[in-house]
Enzyme design. Sequence first.
Site, PDB file in Angstrom:
ATOM      1  N   GLU A 293       0.829  -1.214   0.000  1.00 59.16           N
ATOM      2  CA  GLU A 293       0.000   0.000   0.000  1.00 59.16           C
ATOM      3  C   GLU A 293       0.857   1.256   0.000  1.00 59.16           C
ATOM      4  O   GLU A 293       0.643   2.178  -0.789  1.00 59.16           O
ATOM      5  CB  GLU A 293      -0.905  -0.017   1.238  1.00 59.16           C
ATOM      6  CG  GLU A 293      -1.794   1.187   1.383  1.00 59.16           C
ATOM      7  CD  GLU A 293      -2.922   1.184   0.369  1.00 59.16           C
ATOM      8  OE1 GLU A 293      -3.785   0.308   0.446  1.00 59.16           O
ATOM      9  OE2 GLU A 293      -2.937   2.053  -0.513  1.00 59.16           O
ATOM     10  N   ASP A 297       1.029   4.013  -3.069  1.00 58.54           N
ATOM     11  CA  ASP A 297       0.587   5.396  -2.880  1.00 58.54           C
ATOM     12  C   ASP A 297       1.703   6.379  -3.242  1.00 58.54           C
ATOM     13  O   ASP A 297       1.468   7.386  -3.915  1.00 58.54           O
ATOM     14  CB  ASP A 297       0.155   5.632  -1.419  1.00 58.54           C
ATOM     15  CG  ASP A 297      -1.047   4.765  -1.018  1.00 58.54           C
ATOM     16  OD1 ASP A 297      -1.676   4.183  -1.922  1.00 58.54           O
ATOM     17  OD2 ASP A 297      -1.324   4.668   0.189  1.00 58.54           O
ATOM     18  N   SER A 548      -7.424   1.968  -3.584  1.00 59.67           N
ATOM     19  CA  SER A 548      -6.153   2.405  -2.997  1.00 59.67           C
ATOM     20  C   SER A 548      -5.271   3.077  -4.041  1.00 59.67           C
ATOM     21  O   SER A 548      -4.456   3.934  -3.711  1.00 59.67           O
ATOM     22  CB  SER A 548      -5.374   1.198  -2.481  1.00 59.67           C
ATOM     23  OG  SER A 548      -5.913   0.760  -1.281  1.00 59.67           O
ATOM     24  N   GLY A 608     -25.449   9.672 -15.436  1.00 58.98           N
ATOM     25  CA  GLY A 608     -25.506  10.584 -14.297  1.00 58.98           C
ATOM     26  C   GLY A 608     -24.790   9.978 -13.102  1.00 58.98           C
ATOM     27  O   GLY A 608     -24.098   8.955 -13.209  1.00 58.98           O
ATOM     28  N   ASP A 610     -24.005   7.826  -9.898  1.00 58.90           N
ATOM     29  CA  ASP A 610     -24.444   6.522  -9.405  1.00 58.90           C
ATOM     30  C   ASP A 610     -23.543   6.073  -8.259  1.00 58.90           C
ATOM     31  O   ASP A 610     -22.400   6.542  -8.139  1.00 58.90           O
ATOM     32  CB  ASP A 610     -24.438   5.477 -10.540  1.00 58.90           C
ATOM     33  CG  ASP A 610     -23.127   5.454 -11.294  1.00 58.90           C
ATOM     34  OD1 ASP A 610     -22.094   5.117 -10.674  1.00 58.90           O
ATOM     35  OD2 ASP A 610     -23.115   5.776 -12.500  1.00 58.90           O
TER      36      ASP A 610
END
Length: 631
Positions: A293, A297, A548, A608, A610
């Site tokens: 992770e 990032d 992520s 549109g 959702d």
Amino acid sequence: MKLSTLSTAVAIGLSSIAQGASVVHEKRDQVPPEWTKLGRAVPDTAIELRIGLKQSNLEHAEDLANQISHPKSEKYGKFLSAQQVVDLFAAPQEVISETMQWLRQGGINGNRIKPTAGRNWLKFNTTVAVAEKLLDTTYYTYRNEEESVEVVACESYSVPEDIQPNIDLIMPTIQFETRGLAASSRGLSRRDTFSPKFRVLDSVPHPSSLANCSETTTPACLRAIYGLPDSDEAVEGNSYGIVEFAPQSFNQDDLNVFYAKYASNVPNNTGPIIDGIDGGYFSNDSSVDTRGESNLDLCYAIGLVHPQPVTLFQVGDNDPVQPATNNNFLDAIDGAYCTYEGGDDHDWDAIYPHDGELSGEYLGQPDCGKYDATKVISISYGSNENDRPISYRTRECNEYMKLALMGVTVLFSSGDTGVSGISGRCLLPNGAWTPPGADYGRFNPMWPGTCPWITSVGGSALPENGSVTDKQVAAYNFGSGGGFSNIFALPSYQTNAVAEYYSSHDPGYNSSIYNNTQQVRGFPDLAVSSQSFITGLAGDFMAFSGTSAASPLFGAMITLINGERIKSGKGSVGFLNPVLYSHPEVFDDITEGANHGCGTDGFPAVEGWDPITGLGTPNFAKLRDLLLSLP
Ligand SMILES: *[C@@H]1O[C@H](CO)[C@@H](O)[C@H](O)[C@H]1NC(C)=O
Ligand SMILES: *[C@@H]1O[C@H](CO)[C@@H](O)[C@H](O)[C@H]1NC(C)=O
Ligand SMILES: *[C@@H]1O[C@H](CO)[C@@H](O)[C@H](O)[C@H]1NC(C)=O
Ligand SMILES: *[C@@H]1O[C@H](CO)[C@@H](O)[C@H](O)[C@H]1NC(C)=O
Ligand SMILES: *[C@@H]1O[C@H](CO)[C@@H](O)[C@H](O)[C@H]1NC(C)=O
Ligand SMILES: *[C@@H]1O[C@H](CO)[C@@H](O)[C@H](O)[C@H]1NC(C)=O
Ligand SMILES: *[C@@H]1O[C@H](CO)[C@@H](O)[C@H](O)[C@H]1NC(C)=O
């Protein structure tokens, strides 16, 4: 707030007991079953009594945060300083003096009463006997056998009628620490986390090839898909923060390997600015679970915005029993939050100092207000909304509102398990989780996507075998987290979008499946690429899929735009949702895909907004022009 009573009270000098009859302020119907009453608390037991003062500015602050973030408002972009936010939420001086007056009459020496930095709490050391008299109550000692702990508590307490409107809660009184126990028996974890899926690669893509961007995503693919510019100079005042929770830790060598192949604009050894919080522990474990992770990032945050500086907020120590949470992070960028509404939760948040049983545990005081927030903050961690009490969620969400007032853009990944929660778990009617592997139950919305004061980033992808110019679809390597809150009301910026969604695309589930009242916050707000991001890991490359990946990418877009705004003498963009929902035309709508879960097809992507891809994926050029055109 009883200002009128107050001025009268001050006028007559309040020399005698003038605050009216004593009324019950809080009461428990029963002692939680885990606790056994041992007997009356010893009268001279020392306790620190804490009086939480009412914060009547909450609605007012919400209104202000909406105005400050709404492009048509005169107040747009007129952010508050941290001190102004503290003042806004602080109890008025009159409330403090009236409450102090009452305490003095109860025999408390005024010099010993300390208001907290946020001026929302009055604290003082006293004894059980004095507190009993003050609060018209009886304190007992209770024991929890299983946890081998004892607490001093009472089952109800009273305050004078005239003082009551000023008081939120008083501690320690009726609080028994039961929530953690209830949760652990439900199998919940304290940790706020979900992990991106990863894939080992047979061959790695060429760094400048755009031929295979639907299969593996590189910075070159993202620049081509979104038309992202190269950024050539660091803009003074621009900043981008990535938050990681220990034991997740990035590795500089892995970043270097990534830059060398996929981000040649970034010099070797470029790292983030490191703001370590509550230990700021770096594990050197090279497994995908502890490094994936963080590396993901930072590869994309730094890779896409360099030379704009990236800050890493590395949160928490090496204590697996009490891992750091969002609240521990928020304390570090807002000192007043450390004590706001009772401070951190002993059941859920890490309470420092830790005991030092393991090496790498943090033995210092909690970091309160140690760092400035960055202009944009991206967090790729989440949990289920329902894993914590409503009061806990509300407190945290209010803090995101304060950051909105200060002009901070807070982005969170929307989740990777569609309409179900962490590990695909759904909810039983009583709120407990369905058993592992069960494919039924109520939708389990992810946190903090359901908080109206953050921007929730869902996942999109190029269609299978598609090219970089193809219209994107909802993520299909995993389910883009989305749905509707069970706690938070529909925010004003979302009213039209949600009404249009229901008028043309009501998914048809009844209220036993999710809160379908059309009166609650829906998420995510938007979606960006999220599949198979090539990432440096343990000297090699792996491909990660999940929201992520999406949140740091969208954060990079906003940071690039902030840089341009700051260069032209404007401020950063702050809380984005009111602007985004007012301008759906800056998005490429996504109308394909669904976020299956809980034995259903979940919500399909439709025309549109959702609850799977939000407003769609941004058209970067249009988003940039819009945000640059705002004052
Ligand atoms: C109460 O006493 C404890 C222990 O001596 C101390 O740490 C704390 O700061 C005191 N609180 C107040 C409000 O004075
Ligand atoms: C596309 O990516 C896949 C999976 O990584 C790989 O097997 C394939 O050879 C790649 N195709 C091209 C044209 O690079
Ligand atoms: C980057 O720096 C590291 C450590 O300083 C060094 O070992 C490595 O060879 C460098 N890589 C490149 C591509 O220069
Ligand atoms: C991990 O490596 C860093 C850098 O070499 C070092 O400062 C840190 O102490 C190491 N952490 C542990 C837990 O060994
Ligand atoms: C994508 O390409 C692969 C390999 O050519 C093929 O097997 C697959 O059916 C294609 N998928 C779609 C949706 O066209
Ligand atoms: C749904 O949300 C609304 C608005 O917050 C709330 O009043 C209602 O009680 C919720 N319904 C259920 C079944 O939870
Ligand atoms: C709601 O729908 C489920 C199936 O989707 C059904 O089993 C249930 O009876 C319905 N409940 C109500 C109150 O209509």
